[in-house]
Design a protein around this motif. Sequence first.
Motif, PDB file in Angstrom:
ATOM      1  N   ALA A  11       0.806 -14.117   1.988  1.00  0.00           N
ATOM      2  CA  ALA A  11       0.386 -15.452   1.583  1.00  0.00           C
ATOM      3  C   ALA A  11      -0.711 -15.445   0.527  1.00  0.00           C
ATOM      4  CB  ALA A  11      -0.080 -16.249   2.803  1.00  0.00           C
ATOM      5  N   THR A  12      -1.270 -14.286   0.231  1.00  0.00           N
ATOM      6  CA  THR A  12      -2.313 -14.202  -0.788  1.00  0.00           C
ATOM      7  C   THR A  12      -1.704 -13.756  -2.117  1.00  0.00           C
ATOM      8  OG1 THR A  12      -2.836 -12.110   0.319  1.00  0.00           O
ATOM      9  CG2 THR A  12      -4.383 -13.916   0.613  1.00  0.00           C
ATOM     10  N   ALA A  13      -2.463 -13.942  -3.186  1.00  0.00           N
ATOM     11  CA  ALA A  13      -1.969 -13.670  -4.526  1.00  0.00           C
ATOM     12  C   ALA A  13      -1.645 -12.191  -4.707  1.00  0.00           C
ATOM     13  CB  ALA A  13      -3.003 -14.104  -5.563  1.00  0.00           C
ATOM     14  N   PRO A  14      -0.676 -11.871  -5.568  1.00  0.00           N
ATOM     15  CA  PRO A  14      -0.340 -10.466  -5.834  1.00  0.00           C
ATOM     16  C   PRO A  14      -1.554  -9.702  -6.365  1.00  0.00           C
ATOM     17  CG  PRO A  14       1.327 -11.933  -6.759  1.00  0.00           C
ATOM     18  CD  PRO A  14       0.187 -12.801  -6.323  1.00  0.00           C
ATOM     19  N   GLY A  15      -1.600  -8.414  -6.062  1.00  0.00           N
ATOM     20  CA  GLY A  15      -2.707  -7.582  -6.515  1.00  0.00           C
ATOM     21  C   GLY A  15      -3.657  -7.264  -5.377  1.00  0.00           C
ATOM     22  N   SER A  16      -4.680  -6.515  -5.706  1.00  0.00           N
ATOM     23  CA  SER A  16      -5.649  -6.092  -4.700  1.00  0.00           C
ATOM     24  C   SER A  16      -6.743  -7.136  -4.530  1.00  0.00           C
ATOM     25  CB  SER A  16      -6.286  -4.760  -5.117  1.00  0.00           C
ATOM     26  OG  SER A  16      -5.293  -3.764  -5.240  1.00  0.00           O
ATOM     27  N   GLY A  17      -7.280  -7.210  -3.305  1.00  0.00           N
ATOM     28  CA  GLY A  17      -8.362  -8.136  -3.027  1.00  0.00           C
ATOM     29  C   GLY A  17      -9.107  -7.714  -1.788  1.00  0.00           C
ATOM     30  N   GLY A  18     -10.223  -8.357  -1.524  1.00  0.00           N
ATOM     31  CA  GLY A  18     -11.010  -8.025  -0.348  1.00  0.00           C
ATOM     32  C   GLY A  18     -10.250  -8.307   0.928  1.00  0.00           C
ATOM     33  N   ILE A  19      -9.504  -9.425   0.944  1.00  0.00           N
ATOM     34  CA  ILE A  19      -8.734  -9.825   2.122  1.00  0.00           C
ATOM     35  C   ILE A  19      -7.327 -10.196   1.685  1.00  0.00           C
ATOM     36  CG2 ILE A  19      -8.501 -11.542   3.973  1.00  0.00           C
ATOM     37  CD1 ILE A  19     -11.525 -11.783   4.014  1.00  0.00           C
ATOM     38  N   GLY A  20      -6.347  -9.807   2.462  1.00  0.00           N
ATOM     39  CA  GLY A  20      -4.965 -10.224   2.248  1.00  0.00           C
ATOM     40  C   GLY A  20      -4.426 -10.826   3.529  1.00  0.00           C
ATOM     41  N   ILE A  21      -3.486 -11.758   3.407  1.00  0.00           N
ATOM     42  CA  ILE A  21      -2.955 -12.462   4.578  1.00  0.00           C
ATOM     43  C   ILE A  21      -1.440 -12.344   4.612  1.00  0.00           C
ATOM     44  CG2 ILE A  21      -2.716 -14.688   5.741  1.00  0.00           C
ATOM     45  CD1 ILE A  21      -5.350 -15.544   4.463  1.00  0.00           C
TER      46      ILE A  21
ATOM     47  N   LEU B 198      -2.133 -12.955   9.919  1.00  0.00           N
ATOM     48  CA  LEU B 198      -2.782 -11.653  10.040  1.00  0.00           C
ATOM     49  C   LEU B 198      -3.610 -11.397   8.794  1.00  0.00           C
ATOM     50  CD1 LEU B 198       0.332  -9.682  11.362  1.00  0.00           C
ATOM     51  CD2 LEU B 198      -1.549 -10.639  12.724  1.00  0.00           C
ATOM     52  N   GLN B 199      -4.927 -11.308   8.956  1.00  0.00           N
ATOM     53  CA  GLN B 199      -5.843 -11.092   7.841  1.00  0.00           C
ATOM     54  C   GLN B 199      -6.337  -9.650   7.874  1.00  0.00           C
ATOM     55  OE1 GLN B 199      -8.957 -14.055   7.939  1.00  0.00           O
ATOM     56  NE2 GLN B 199      -7.533 -15.686   8.544  1.00  0.00           N
ATOM     57  N   ALA B 200      -5.959  -8.910   6.824  1.00  0.00           N
ATOM     58  CA  ALA B 200      -6.348  -7.496   6.742  1.00  0.00           C
ATOM     59  C   ALA B 200      -7.013  -7.229   5.401  1.00  0.00           C
ATOM     60  CB  ALA B 200      -5.104  -6.618   6.912  1.00  0.00           C
ATOM     61  N   HIS B 201      -7.382  -5.965   5.145  1.00  0.00           N
ATOM     62  CA  HIS B 201      -7.880  -5.623   3.820  1.00  0.00           C
ATOM     63  C   HIS B 201      -6.761  -5.863   2.808  1.00  0.00           C
ATOM     64  CE1 HIS B 201     -10.658  -3.327   6.459  1.00  0.00           C
ATOM     65  NE2 HIS B 201     -11.549  -3.735   5.554  1.00  0.00           N
ATOM     66  N   GLY B 202      -7.128  -6.356   1.631  1.00  0.00           N
ATOM     67  CA  GLY B 202      -6.129  -6.844   0.695  1.00  0.00           C
ATOM     68  C   GLY B 202      -5.560  -5.838  -0.272  1.00  0.00           C
ATOM     69  N   GLY B 203      -5.372  -4.607   0.148  1.00  0.00           N
ATOM     70  CA  GLY B 203      -4.735  -3.615  -0.715  1.00  0.00           C
ATOM     71  C   GLY B 203      -3.244  -3.893  -0.837  1.00  0.00           C
ATOM     72  N   THR B 204      -2.692  -3.651  -2.011  1.00  0.00           N
ATOM     73  CA  THR B 204      -1.281  -3.951  -2.251  1.00  0.00           C
ATOM     74  C   THR B 204      -0.371  -3.188  -1.292  1.00  0.00           C
ATOM     75  OG1 THR B 204      -1.753  -4.318  -4.597  1.00  0.00           O
ATOM     76  CG2 THR B 204       0.535  -3.954  -3.992  1.00  0.00           C
ATOM     77  N   ALA B 205      -0.573  -1.901  -1.152  1.00  0.00           N
ATOM     78  CA  ALA B 205       0.264  -1.087  -0.280  1.00  0.00           C
ATOM     79  C   ALA B 205       0.102  -1.492   1.183  1.00  0.00           C
ATOM     80  CB  ALA B 205      -0.073   0.390  -0.461  1.00  0.00           C
ATOM     81  N   LEU B 206      -1.149  -1.757   1.589  1.00  0.00           N
ATOM     82  CA  LEU B 206      -1.420  -2.133   2.975  1.00  0.00           C
ATOM     83  C   LEU B 206      -0.710  -3.436   3.343  1.00  0.00           C
ATOM     84  CD1 LEU B 206      -2.992  -1.321   5.510  1.00  0.00           C
ATOM     85  CD2 LEU B 206      -4.882  -2.722   4.679  1.00  0.00           C
ATOM     86  N   MET B 207      -0.727  -4.410   2.431  1.00  0.00           N
ATOM     87  CA  MET B 207      -0.055  -5.682   2.677  1.00  0.00           C
ATOM     88  C   MET B 207       1.449  -5.471   2.861  1.00  0.00           C
ATOM     89  SD  MET B 207      -1.910  -8.512   2.800  1.00  0.00           S
ATOM     90  CE  MET B 207      -2.776  -7.551   4.043  1.00  0.00           C
ATOM     91  N   GLN B 208       2.023  -4.591   2.063  1.00  0.00           N
ATOM     92  CA  GLN B 208       3.457  -4.323   2.167  1.00  0.00           C
ATOM     93  C   GLN B 208       3.793  -3.648   3.499  1.00  0.00           C
ATOM     94  OE1 GLN B 208       5.890  -5.350   0.277  1.00  0.00           O
ATOM     95  NE2 GLN B 208       4.605  -6.260  -1.317  1.00  0.00           N
ATOM     96  N   ILE B 209       2.936  -2.749   3.952  1.00  0.00           N
ATOM     97  CA  ILE B 209       3.153  -2.087   5.238  1.00  0.00           C
ATOM     98  C   ILE B 209       3.108  -3.111   6.372  1.00  0.00           C
ATOM     99  CG2 ILE B 209       2.166  -0.450   6.896  1.00  0.00           C
ATOM    100  CD1 ILE B 209       1.146   1.167   4.456  1.00  0.00           C
ATOM    101  N   LEU B 210       2.119  -4.002   6.325  1.00  0.00           N
ATOM    102  CA  LEU B 210       1.964  -5.013   7.378  1.00  0.00           C
ATOM    103  C   LEU B 210       3.155  -5.986   7.374  1.00  0.00           C
ATOM    104  CD1 LEU B 210       0.166  -5.992   9.646  1.00  0.00           C
ATOM    105  CD2 LEU B 210      -1.159  -7.308   7.967  1.00  0.00           C
ATOM    106  N   LEU B 211       3.591  -6.386   6.184  1.00  0.00           N
ATOM    107  CA  LEU B 211       4.753  -7.273   6.087  1.00  0.00           C
ATOM    108  C   LEU B 211       6.004  -6.583   6.629  1.00  0.00           C
ATOM    109  CD1 LEU B 211       6.248  -9.813   5.138  1.00  0.00           C
ATOM    110  CD2 LEU B 211       6.396  -8.776   2.852  1.00  0.00           C
ATOM    111  N   LYS B 212       6.187  -5.324   6.261  1.00  0.00           N
ATOM    112  CA  LYS B 212       7.353  -4.563   6.720  1.00  0.00           C
ATOM    113  C   LYS B 212       7.384  -4.502   8.251  1.00  0.00           C
ATOM    114  CE  LYS B 212       9.534  -0.004   6.320  1.00  0.00           C
ATOM    115  NZ  LYS B 212       9.422   1.369   5.734  1.00  0.00           N
ATOM    116  N   ARG B 213       6.208  -4.344   8.862  1.00  0.00           N
ATOM    117  CA  ARG B 213       6.139  -4.300  10.331  1.00  0.00           C
ATOM    118  C   ARG B 213       6.586  -5.628  10.930  1.00  0.00           C
ATOM    119  NH1 ARG B 213       7.274  -2.611  14.841  1.00  0.00           N
ATOM    120  NH2 ARG B 213       5.758  -2.636  16.537  1.00  0.00           N
ATOM    121  N   CYS B 214       6.193  -6.730  10.328  1.00  0.00           N
ATOM    122  CA  CYS B 214       6.604  -8.059  10.820  1.00  0.00           C
ATOM    123  C   CYS B 214       8.115  -8.247  10.685  1.00  0.00           C
ATOM    124  CB  CYS B 214       5.875  -9.162  10.048  1.00  0.00           C
ATOM    125  SG  CYS B 214       4.095  -9.205  10.341  1.00  0.00           S
TER     126      CYS B 214
END
Length: 451
Positions: free
Chosen positions: A16-26, A86-102
């Motif tokens: 739900a957060t903008a593409p790219g890296s950030g402090g927080i990703g959702i 789910l609010q995690a650290h906003g790294g691009t790869a991390l967000m993809q891993i979390l989405l894949k798990r869902c």
Amino acid sequence: MKPGQQTNIDTIAAIATAPGSGGIGIVRVSGPAASQVAVGVLGHCPAPRHAAYLAFKEADGNLIDRGIAIYYPGPHSYTGEDVLELQAHGGTALMQILLKRCLQLGARQAEPGEFTRRAYLNDKLDLAQAEAVADVINAATEEAARSAVRSLSGEFSTTIHALLDRLVDLRMYVEACLDFPEEEIDFITQGRVAEKLAAIRQQLDEVFAQARQGNLLREGIQVVLVGQPNVGKSSLMNQLAGEEVAIVTPVAGTTRDTIRNAIQIQGIPLHVTDTAGLRETSDEIEKEGIARTWRALENAHIALLLVDAAHDIGEMEKSILARLPAFLPKIWLHNKIDLHQEAPRIVVREQESHIYLSAKTGSGLELLKAELLKLAGWQPAGEGVFMARARHLSAMEDVRTHLLNAEAHLKQSELLAEELRLAQEALSSITGEFSADDLLGEIFSRFCIGK
């Protein structure tokens, strides 16, 4: 059931957060399996509407990240369904891993705008408010953002519903009188139908004026700079932009392609296109640039015609004028007044504005900005301006047409009733009471994924 309503709802998920890296990703999940996803990622489903700091885990128990999880049981959520964020650290790869798990846990990838579409279908938002969600995200100026928020909060919809209430009351009266044709009563006069129609139309005109202002804030003004080579178009572009966005040289034909830049005047987005100088040439690259100039003019709202103040309007300018679309508003700019120590001024000739300015020094630039806003129909923005789209303006124009037809059929009761029905249907399409599936698909497909 609304158009596009589904009977078997699946569960969707997206970043739900903008593409790219950030402090927080959702990562957002919505649907009946949201609690099941929560159990799979977190080990349990958190208490409703309470932020919990938890470990996010893979299927094998390995840690993905630690972050904040919030569970919103439906209908008390954005979409009206069960929602997990789910609010995690906003790294691009991390967000993809979390989405894949869902997705592994039973959700599917959400389509663009699908969360907001579900909010609309579940009566959490009407269609005008749903569109305002995208407008808030995409607002290019402060004024546009404020107006979009007003629409999202329901001000535009409330105004439309107030009009609808008056229109429905009038329809009910006319329809009721049609049910008793044997009564020899002039119900049109007795019910002051003509007066009520005129009052509704006046209110509609007021709403239309506000909506048109909001549409300017949303869409902006498309302005194209046109003229012979070396007349100062690129210099003017740089003055308007406040930076060197176009190359300026004494060599004629330096600009060979269209250069676009977005700026703002009093909160109104201004999309300025600098074009290749119009002249006869054998250079193939320059020819293509000139062809693109004419294509840019087809979508312009205003054309700025630049001429050298020393030479005024000559045969070449007249030939350019002859090829411009007849309906296109024009402002003549007499440039390079600094070479002759002239003062900036504006003169009206044959209902067209001629502004004398210097693109080099910026003298006269404020006159141009004011004239652009005036020609576009902008009035100083007030608190009543709300964001509106082209389809809203089109719908209101349809309503106006049906109201005028109704006034013309005051002595023909059945035709009067039909025109009032069509007016109500057109007005209701703004907030979504009457909306075709293909319209909904077009609207929500323009949203970003995750919203």
